[in-house]
Design a protein around this motif. Structure first.
Motif, PDB file in Angstrom:
ATOM      1  N   GLY A 103       0.798  -1.218   0.000  1.00  0.00           N
ATOM      2  CA  GLY A 103       0.000   0.000   0.000  1.00  0.00           C
ATOM      3  C   GLY A 103       0.830   1.266   0.000  1.00  0.00           C
ATOM      4  N   GLY A 104       2.005   1.223  -0.600  1.00  0.00           N
ATOM      5  CA  GLY A 104       2.886   2.384  -0.629  1.00  0.00           C
ATOM      6  C   GLY A 104       2.609   3.315  -1.784  1.00  0.00           C
ATOM      7  N   ALA A 105       3.617   4.123  -2.117  1.00  0.00           N
ATOM      8  CA  ALA A 105       3.465   5.183  -3.118  1.00  0.00           C
ATOM      9  C   ALA A 105       3.192   4.624  -4.508  1.00  0.00           C
ATOM     10  CB  ALA A 105       4.728   6.042  -3.139  1.00  0.00           C
ATOM     11  N   ALA A 106       2.591   5.479  -5.355  1.00  0.00           N
ATOM     12  CA  ALA A 106       2.312   5.116  -6.744  1.00  0.00           C
ATOM     13  C   ALA A 106       3.592   5.149  -7.562  1.00  0.00           C
ATOM     14  CB  ALA A 106       1.287   6.077  -7.335  1.00  0.00           C
ATOM     15  N   ALA A 107       3.559   4.513  -8.731  1.00  0.00           N
ATOM     16  CA  ALA A 107       4.745   4.410  -9.581  1.00  0.00           C
ATOM     17  C   ALA A 107       5.291   5.780  -9.969  1.00  0.00           C
ATOM     18  CB  ALA A 107       4.421   3.597 -10.839  1.00  0.00           C
ATOM     19  N   ASP A 108       4.418   6.720 -10.315  1.00  0.00           N
ATOM     20  CA  ASP A 108       4.876   8.060 -10.693  1.00  0.00           C
ATOM     21  C   ASP A 108       5.701   8.699  -9.579  1.00  0.00           C
ATOM     22  OD1 ASP A 108       4.077   8.322 -13.261  1.00  0.00           O
ATOM     23  OD2 ASP A 108       2.277   9.489 -12.861  1.00  0.00           O
ATOM     24  N   THR A 109       5.223   8.546  -8.357  1.00  0.00           N
ATOM     25  CA  THR A 109       5.924   9.128  -7.209  1.00  0.00           C
ATOM     26  C   THR A 109       7.281   8.465  -7.007  1.00  0.00           C
ATOM     27  OG1 THR A 109       3.817   9.633  -6.137  1.00  0.00           O
ATOM     28  CG2 THR A 109       5.772   9.544  -4.719  1.00  0.00           C
ATOM     29  N   ILE A 110       7.320   7.159  -7.152  1.00  0.00           N
ATOM     30  CA  ILE A 110       8.567   6.423  -6.970  1.00  0.00           C
ATOM     31  C   ILE A 110       9.584   6.802  -8.038  1.00  0.00           C
ATOM     32  CG2 ILE A 110       9.577   4.096  -7.074  1.00  0.00           C
ATOM     33  CD1 ILE A 110       6.954   3.110  -5.732  1.00  0.00           C
ATOM     34  N   ILE A 111       9.133   6.961  -9.279  1.00  0.00           N
ATOM     35  CA  ILE A 111      10.031   7.368 -10.364  1.00  0.00           C
ATOM     36  C   ILE A 111      10.599   8.752 -10.095  1.00  0.00           C
ATOM     37  CG2 ILE A 111      10.145   7.976 -12.813  1.00  0.00           C
ATOM     38  CD1 ILE A 111       8.020   5.758 -13.282  1.00  0.00           C
ATOM     39  N   ALA A 112       9.739   9.683  -9.691  1.00  0.00           N
ATOM     40  CA  ALA A 112      10.201  11.049  -9.418  1.00  0.00           C
ATOM     41  C   ALA A 112      11.217  11.060  -8.278  1.00  0.00           C
ATOM     42  CB  ALA A 112       9.006  11.932  -9.072  1.00  0.00           C
ATOM     43  N   ARG A 113      10.959  10.262  -7.258  1.00  0.00           N
ATOM     44  CA  ARG A 113      11.871  10.196  -6.106  1.00  0.00           C
ATOM     45  C   ARG A 113      13.212   9.596  -6.516  1.00  0.00           C
ATOM     46  NH1 ARG A 113       8.535   7.607  -1.787  1.00  0.00           N
ATOM     47  NH2 ARG A 113       9.139   5.647  -2.777  1.00  0.00           N
ATOM     48  N   TYR A 114      13.177   8.604  -7.379  1.00  0.00           N
ATOM     49  CA  TYR A 114      14.398   7.942  -7.827  1.00  0.00           C
ATOM     50  C   TYR A 114      15.309   8.942  -8.555  1.00  0.00           C
ATOM     51  CZ  TYR A 114      17.373   4.568 -10.310  1.00  0.00           C
ATOM     52  OH  TYR A 114      18.448   3.869 -10.800  1.00  0.00           O
ATOM     53  N   PHE A 115      14.738   9.726  -9.451  1.00  0.00           N
ATOM     54  CA  PHE A 115      15.570  10.646 -10.231  1.00  0.00           C
ATOM     55  C   PHE A 115      15.944  11.909  -9.455  1.00  0.00           C
ATOM     56  CE2 PHE A 115      13.940   8.207 -13.935  1.00  0.00           C
ATOM     57  CZ  PHE A 115      15.176   7.818 -14.417  1.00  0.00           C
ATOM     58  N   LYS A 116      15.184  12.228  -8.439  1.00  0.00           N
ATOM     59  CA  LYS A 116      15.557  13.374  -7.599  1.00  0.00           C
ATOM     60  C   LYS A 116      16.903  13.131  -6.926  1.00  0.00           C
ATOM     61  CE  LYS A 116      13.712  16.443  -4.029  1.00  0.00           C
ATOM     62  NZ  LYS A 116      12.582  16.703  -3.094  1.00  0.00           N
ATOM     63  N   ALA A 117      17.169  11.860  -6.636  1.00  0.00           N
ATOM     64  CA  ALA A 117      18.447  11.502  -6.006  1.00  0.00           C
ATOM     65  C   ALA A 117      19.536  11.216  -7.031  1.00  0.00           C
ATOM     66  CB  ALA A 117      18.249  10.281  -5.112  1.00  0.00           C
ATOM     67  N   ARG A 118      19.222  11.353  -8.320  1.00  0.00           N
ATOM     68  CA  ARG A 118      20.185  11.053  -9.386  1.00  0.00           C
ATOM     69  C   ARG A 118      20.143  12.168 -10.426  1.00  0.00           C
ATOM     70  NH1 ARG A 118      18.041   6.791  -7.068  1.00  0.00           N
ATOM     71  NH2 ARG A 118      19.310   4.928  -6.654  1.00  0.00           N
ATOM     72  N   ARG A 119      20.628  13.314 -10.044  1.00  0.00           N
ATOM     73  CA  ARG A 119      20.564  14.502 -10.888  1.00  0.00           C
ATOM     74  C   ARG A 119      21.362  14.350 -12.173  1.00  0.00           C
ATOM     75  NH1 ARG A 119      16.498  17.827  -8.909  1.00  0.00           N
ATOM     76  NH2 ARG A 119      16.627  17.974  -6.634  1.00  0.00           N
ATOM     77  N   TYR A 120      22.280  13.385 -12.205  1.00  0.00           N
ATOM     78  CA  TYR A 120      23.114  13.206 -13.393  1.00  0.00           C
ATOM     79  C   TYR A 120      22.320  12.670 -14.578  1.00  0.00           C
ATOM     80  CZ  TYR A 120      23.017   8.372 -11.710  1.00  0.00           C
ATOM     81  OH  TYR A 120      22.607   7.149 -11.254  1.00  0.00           O
ATOM     82  N   ALA A 121      21.164  12.081 -14.323  1.00  0.00           N
ATOM     83  CA  ALA A 121      20.373  11.489 -15.405  1.00  0.00           C
ATOM     84  C   ALA A 121      19.740  12.596 -16.245  1.00  0.00           C
ATOM     85  CB  ALA A 121      19.302  10.571 -14.838  1.00  0.00           C
ATOM     86  N   GLY A 122      19.952  12.556 -17.545  1.00  0.00           N
ATOM     87  CA  GLY A 122      19.392  13.557 -18.438  1.00  0.00           C
ATOM     88  C   GLY A 122      17.943  13.267 -18.786  1.00  0.00           C
ATOM     89  N   SER A 123      17.313  14.176 -19.515  1.00  0.00           N
ATOM     90  CA  SER A 123      15.897  14.024 -19.843  1.00  0.00           C
ATOM     91  C   SER A 123      15.637  12.789 -20.702  1.00  0.00           C
ATOM     92  CB  SER A 123      15.396  15.282 -20.568  1.00  0.00           C
ATOM     93  OG  SER A 123      16.120  15.498 -21.767  1.00  0.00           O
ATOM     94  N   LYS A 124      16.570  12.483 -21.626  1.00  0.00           N
ATOM     95  CA  LYS A 124      16.393  11.282 -22.451  1.00  0.00           C
ATOM     96  C   LYS A 124      16.503  10.023 -21.604  1.00  0.00           C
ATOM     97  CE  LYS A 124      17.938  13.241 -26.864  1.00  0.00           C
ATOM     98  NZ  LYS A 124      18.919  13.133 -27.971  1.00  0.00           N
TER      99      LYS A 124
END
Length: 395
Positions: free
Chosen positions: A24-45
């Motif tokens: 019953g945790g966070a939705a996929a969109d939230t998890i994806i956003a959280r993942y990339f917030k901690a990985r600023r090196y990842a570009g838009s592509k």
């Protein structure tokens, strides 16, 4: 990121999504956003590619996978170019073992498959997991669709909703001037048609019993031309609190009254409205099967036990809403589900146990008859999946 690293990133995110679905945790969109917030090196592509991998894997797995690797191997089974990236290279996934290429588990949980096929057919089940378009509702309190089509050359009118626009996928709507000006709301075309089904008019007293953050409340305000009394109710304080700034931006704040309800004791906060409303909308909590295009991992969260509790809640809320309707007024019941037990069967049961009500089927530009109401679904109407029925109180 290398192509291999993108696949591994998707696997890591899928591990979190699967854990969240089980607990019953966070939705996929939230998890994806959280993942990339901690990985600023990842570009838009990189972000776009990883996100596409994640959602391809979620849509591919009907039953909840054992882990992220198993989910991504499901995609690799159909796409050799993805399978080739399981090569054990730096930052990439290890090679696929023959035993990992097990048979597909289907598109939906097995216990739901027959029920869904009965209501929308096999093709309809597959369409429930297609990618959804980006639909907007034009706020007619402030402008018209024709005016916005002149300002948005990339937009197209939606096929059915008279105030709907469709934009290319990926458009940043909140960066548009017309968003800031309160001229549009993001809203699926099917959801727009539900508000139309209510038949709300200027000067009426209308209750949105399960308003949430107010998407349909704002659509009702526009249908009423900003004139009348519109009461938005919900038992979730956080969701209801989001309505006030949205109503102000849309120019509907003065006609909307918000009431926070106590779940199970709703009529205590609505006693003054009993028997007075011209129209009541119940957009009831539901399984969400009709919104899987947008939230495909939601089908992993659904269990027979949760569905049974939801059906019981819907039955109670219909009776709460019915108590508010004035003689001659209407009760509109809707769910973003294509399961008959939440839609046609729910309304049939209400009519069986409650006297003084008749079917007042709405005339909609899309959908098909289902029991006492109408059903919309992606395969038939290019909308999210909904059931809606309108009933009229005779006495």
């Amino acid at each position: 990121m290398t192509p291999q690293a993108r696949v591994q990133a998707a696997i890591d995110i899928l591990d979190e999504v699967i854990t969240a679905a089980r607990g019953g945790g966070a939705a996929a969109d939230t998890i994806i956003a959280r993942y990339f917030k901690a990985r600023r090196y990842a570009g838009s592509k990189d972000r776009r590619a990883v996100r596409d991998h994640v959602y391809a894997a979620i849509r591919r797995a009907g039953e909840i996978p054992a882990d992220g690797r198993a989910a991504m191997i499901g995609v690799a089974r159909d796409r050799p170019e993805i399978a080739a990236l399981f090569d054990g290279s730096a930052h990439g996934p290890q090679p696929i073992e023959p035993g990992e290429l097990s048979a597909s588990s289907g598109l939906v949980p097995q216990w739901l498959e027959a029920r869904l096929c009965e209501s929308v057919g096999l093709d309809g089940v597959a369409a429930l997991l297609d990618r959804a378009p980006l639909d907007l509702r034009v706020n007619t309190l402030r402008t018209s669709r024709d005016a916005l089509l002149d300002r948005l050359p990339e937009a197209l009118p939606t096929p059915h909703a008279r105030n709907g626009l469709r934009l290319p996928e990926g458009t940043n709507v909140e960066a548009l001037d017309i968003w800031t000006e309160g001229l549009i709301e993001i809203q699926d075309e099917g959801s727009q048609l539900l508000a139309l089904a209510v038949g709300a008019g200027a000067g009426q007293t209308v209750v949105d019993l399960c308003a949430g953050a107010g998407g349909k409340t704002l659509a009702l305000a526009a249908e009423m031309g900003g004139q009348g009394r519109l009461i938005a109710c919900d038992a979730d304080r956080g969701r209801l609190s989001r309505l006030a700034p949205r109503a102000a931006r849309a120019g509907a704040a003065t006609m909307i009254e918000m009431r926070l309800l106590d779940g199970g004791r709703e009529l205590e906060a609505l006693g003054d409205l009993v028997g007075t409303a011209d129209a009541v909308l119940i957009d009831a909590p539901c399984s969400g099967t009709g919104t899987w295009r947008r939230n495909p991992e939601a089908r992993w969260r659904l269990t027979p036990e949760r569905l049974a509790k939801t059906v019981a809640l819907q039955a109670r809320l219909i009776e709460v809403g019915a108590a508010l309707v004035a003689p001659g007024g209407t009760l509109t019941y809707a769910v973003c589900s294509v399961l008959d037990e939440e839609g046609a069967a729910q309304v049939a049961a209400f009519l069986d146990r409650m006297d003084g009500w008749s079917v007042d089927r709405p005339s909609l530009p899309a959908g098909r008859s289902r029991g006492a109401g109408m059903m919309l679904d992606p395969a038939h109407d290019e909308t999210d999946g909904f059931f809606v029925a309108r009933l009229r109180r005779r006495c």
